[in-house]
Motif scaffolding. Structure first.
Motif, mmCIF file in Angstrom:
data_model
loop_
_atom_site.group_PDB
_atom_site.id
_atom_site.type_symbol
_atom_site.label_atom_id
_atom_site.label_comp_id
_atom_site.label_asym_id
_atom_site.label_seq_id
_atom_site.Cartn_x
_atom_site.Cartn_y
_atom_site.Cartn_z
ATOM 1 N N PRO A 1 44.017 24.452 60.904
ATOM 2 C CA PRO A 1 44.464 25.674 60.223
ATOM 3 C C PRO A 1 43.270 26.591 59.942
ATOM 4 O O PRO A 1 42.684 26.575 58.866
ATOM 5 C CB PRO A 1 45.102 25.155 58.932
ATOM 6 C CG PRO A 1 44.395 23.864 58.672
ATOM 7 C CD PRO A 1 44.064 23.290 60.025
ATOM 8 N N LEU B 1 58.322 19.582 62.743
ATOM 9 C CA LEU B 1 57.966 20.648 61.807
ATOM 10 C C LEU B 1 59.277 21.308 61.405
ATOM 11 O O LEU B 1 59.742 22.255 62.021
ATOM 12 C CB LEU B 1 57.002 21.663 62.432
ATOM 13 C CG LEU B 1 56.539 22.792 61.502
ATOM 14 C CD1 LEU B 1 55.835 22.225 60.275
ATOM 15 C CD2 LEU B 1 55.642 23.760 62.237
ATOM 16 N N TRP C 1 53.528 20.948 56.630
ATOM 17 C CA TRP C 1 52.749 20.558 57.802
ATOM 18 C C TRP C 1 53.595 19.670 58.706
ATOM 19 O O TRP C 1 54.673 19.232 58.341
ATOM 20 C CB TRP C 1 51.451 19.855 57.417
ATOM 21 C CG TRP C 1 51.618 18.810 56.358
ATOM 22 C CD1 TRP C 1 52.179 17.577 56.481
ATOM 23 C CD2 TRP C 1 51.245 18.932 54.993
ATOM 24 N NE1 TRP C 1 52.167 16.922 55.280
ATOM 25 C CE2 TRP C 1 51.590 17.740 54.347
ATOM 26 C CE3 TRP C 1 50.628 19.938 54.245
ATOM 27 C CZ2 TRP C 1 51.348 17.522 53.001
ATOM 28 C CZ3 TRP C 1 50.393 19.714 52.908
ATOM 29 C CH2 TRP C 1 50.757 18.518 52.298
ATOM 30 N N ILE D 1 48.072 20.769 61.321
ATOM 31 C CA ILE D 1 49.003 21.815 61.762
ATOM 32 C C ILE D 1 49.880 22.123 60.558
ATOM 33 O O ILE D 1 50.821 21.407 60.263
ATOM 34 C CB ILE D 1 49.851 21.351 62.965
ATOM 35 C CG1 ILE D 1 48.959 20.956 64.127
ATOM 36 C CG2 ILE D 1 50.823 22.454 63.374
ATOM 37 C CD1 ILE D 1 49.699 20.358 65.310
ATOM 38 N N GLN D 2 49.506 23.184 59.838
ATOM 39 C CA GLN D 2 50.221 23.530 58.611
ATOM 40 C C GLN D 2 50.632 24.987 58.600
ATOM 41 O O GLN D 2 50.005 25.830 59.236
ATOM 42 C CB GLN D 2 49.387 23.195 57.381
ATOM 43 C CG GLN D 2 48.015 23.802 57.371
ATOM 44 C CD GLN D 2 47.201 23.347 56.184
ATOM 45 O OE1 GLN D 2 47.053 24.100 55.244
ATOM 46 N NE2 GLN D 2 46.682 22.133 56.229
ATOM 47 N N THR D 3 51.684 25.250 57.868
ATOM 48 C CA THR D 3 52.291 26.576 57.885
ATOM 49 C C THR D 3 51.646 27.564 56.928
ATOM 50 O O THR D 3 51.930 28.757 57.017
ATOM 51 C CB THR D 3 53.796 26.480 57.555
ATOM 52 O OG1 THR D 3 53.945 25.862 56.278
ATOM 53 C CG2 THR D 3 54.534 25.698 58.606
ATOM 54 N N LYS E 1 52.285 30.776 59.863
ATOM 55 C CA LYS E 1 53.473 30.005 60.218
ATOM 56 C C LYS E 1 53.721 30.014 61.723
ATOM 57 O O LYS E 1 54.024 28.984 62.319
ATOM 58 C CB LYS E 1 54.690 30.542 59.469
ATOM 59 C CG LYS E 1 55.921 29.708 59.670
ATOM 60 C CD LYS E 1 57.056 30.186 58.798
ATOM 61 C CE LYS E 1 58.248 29.260 58.948
ATOM 62 N NZ LYS E 1 59.339 29.641 58.063
ATOM 63 N N LYS F 1 51.559 30.401 64.152
ATOM 64 C CA LYS F 1 50.552 29.565 64.816
ATOM 65 C C LYS F 1 50.905 28.090 64.651
ATOM 66 O O LYS F 1 50.777 27.303 65.592
ATOM 67 C CB LYS F 1 49.157 29.835 64.266
ATOM 68 C CG LYS F 1 48.071 29.018 64.945
ATOM 69 C CD LYS F 1 46.709 29.314 64.344
ATOM 70 C CE LYS F 1 45.589 28.573 65.023
ATOM 71 N NZ LYS F 1 45.718 27.145 65.106
ATOM 72 N N ALA F 2 51.376 27.711 63.474
ATOM 73 C CA ALA F 2 51.769 26.321 63.230
ATOM 74 C C ALA F 2 52.921 25.921 64.144
ATOM 75 O O ALA F 2 52.917 24.827 64.717
ATOM 76 C CB ALA F 2 52.148 26.121 61.769
ATOM 77 N N ASP G 1 51.488 25.600 67.653
ATOM 78 C CA ASP G 1 50.683 24.379 67.767
ATOM 79 C C ASP G 1 51.565 23.131 67.779
ATOM 80 O O ASP G 1 51.305 22.178 68.529
ATOM 81 C CB ASP G 1 49.666 24.289 66.625
ATOM 82 C CG ASP G 1 48.513 25.267 66.779
ATOM 83 O OD1 ASP G 1 48.396 25.899 67.848
ATOM 84 O OD2 ASP G 1 47.725 25.401 65.823
ATOM 85 N N ALA G 2 52.617 23.111 66.957
ATOM 86 C CA ALA G 2 53.530 21.963 66.934
ATOM 87 C C ALA G 2 54.229 21.813 68.284
ATOM 88 O O ALA G 2 54.376 20.708 68.798
ATOM 89 C CB ALA G 2 54.551 22.114 65.811
#
Length: 149
Positions: free
Chosen positions: A14, A97, A103, A119-121, A125, A127-128, A131-132
């Motif tokens: 993040p 997610l 996360w 990977i957190q929001t 958000k 990008k998370a 990435d997820a």
């Protein structure tokens, strides 16, 4: 819609959260150091205490900025606040997610779930979510390939 898998190794982190936390930490040290020298009534012990408090705050914020998820050809390394866990691709069943989650959670083959705070929001958000999806594509690609061997 399927997300194409990224080439390995790849690190999910993040970034904005990390920049904000470390920026605040260094600003805290700078301000407390400056204040300790501007206040002429402070003794050496007072100054050391002020600067030490700033450094302690920086340490806590650095710890909070530590999480990451590293995917390599061998598997996934999940670095959370105080723990590091290495997983083989075949151990990861699913990447979750869900709406409202802070996360990603990894469902593992032993029936447990592992939070992956890298990977957190928080501040990003979209990008998370991206990435997820990318990690999920890597799990699908490498997990299935390993299970077939």
């Amino acid at each position: 819609m399927s997300t194409p898998a990224r080439s390995l190794p790849v690190t999910f982190r993040p970034t904005r959260t990390r920049v904000v936390l470390l920026g605040i930490g260094f600003a805290l040290v700078a301000v407390l150091t400056l204040v300790s020298f501007l206040l002429t009534t402070f003794t050496v012990g007072d100054r050391i205490t002020f600067i030490g408090t700033g450094l302690l705050g920086l340490g806590v914020l650095a710890l909070l900025s530590r999480p990451k998820v590293v995917a390599t050809p061998e598997g996934v390394t999940v670095v959370n606040l105080t723990t590091v866990r290495r997983l083989a691709w075949a151990q990861i069943v699913r990447v979750n997610l869900r709406p409202g989650d802070s996360w990603v959670h990894l469902d593992l083959s032993d029936g447990t779930s592992l939070p992956a705070m890298g990977i957190q929001t928080g501040f990003a958000k979209e990008k998370a979510i991206s990435d997820a999806r990318a990690l999920n594509a890597l799990v699908a690609e490498h997990g299935a390939a390993r299970a077939a061997i």
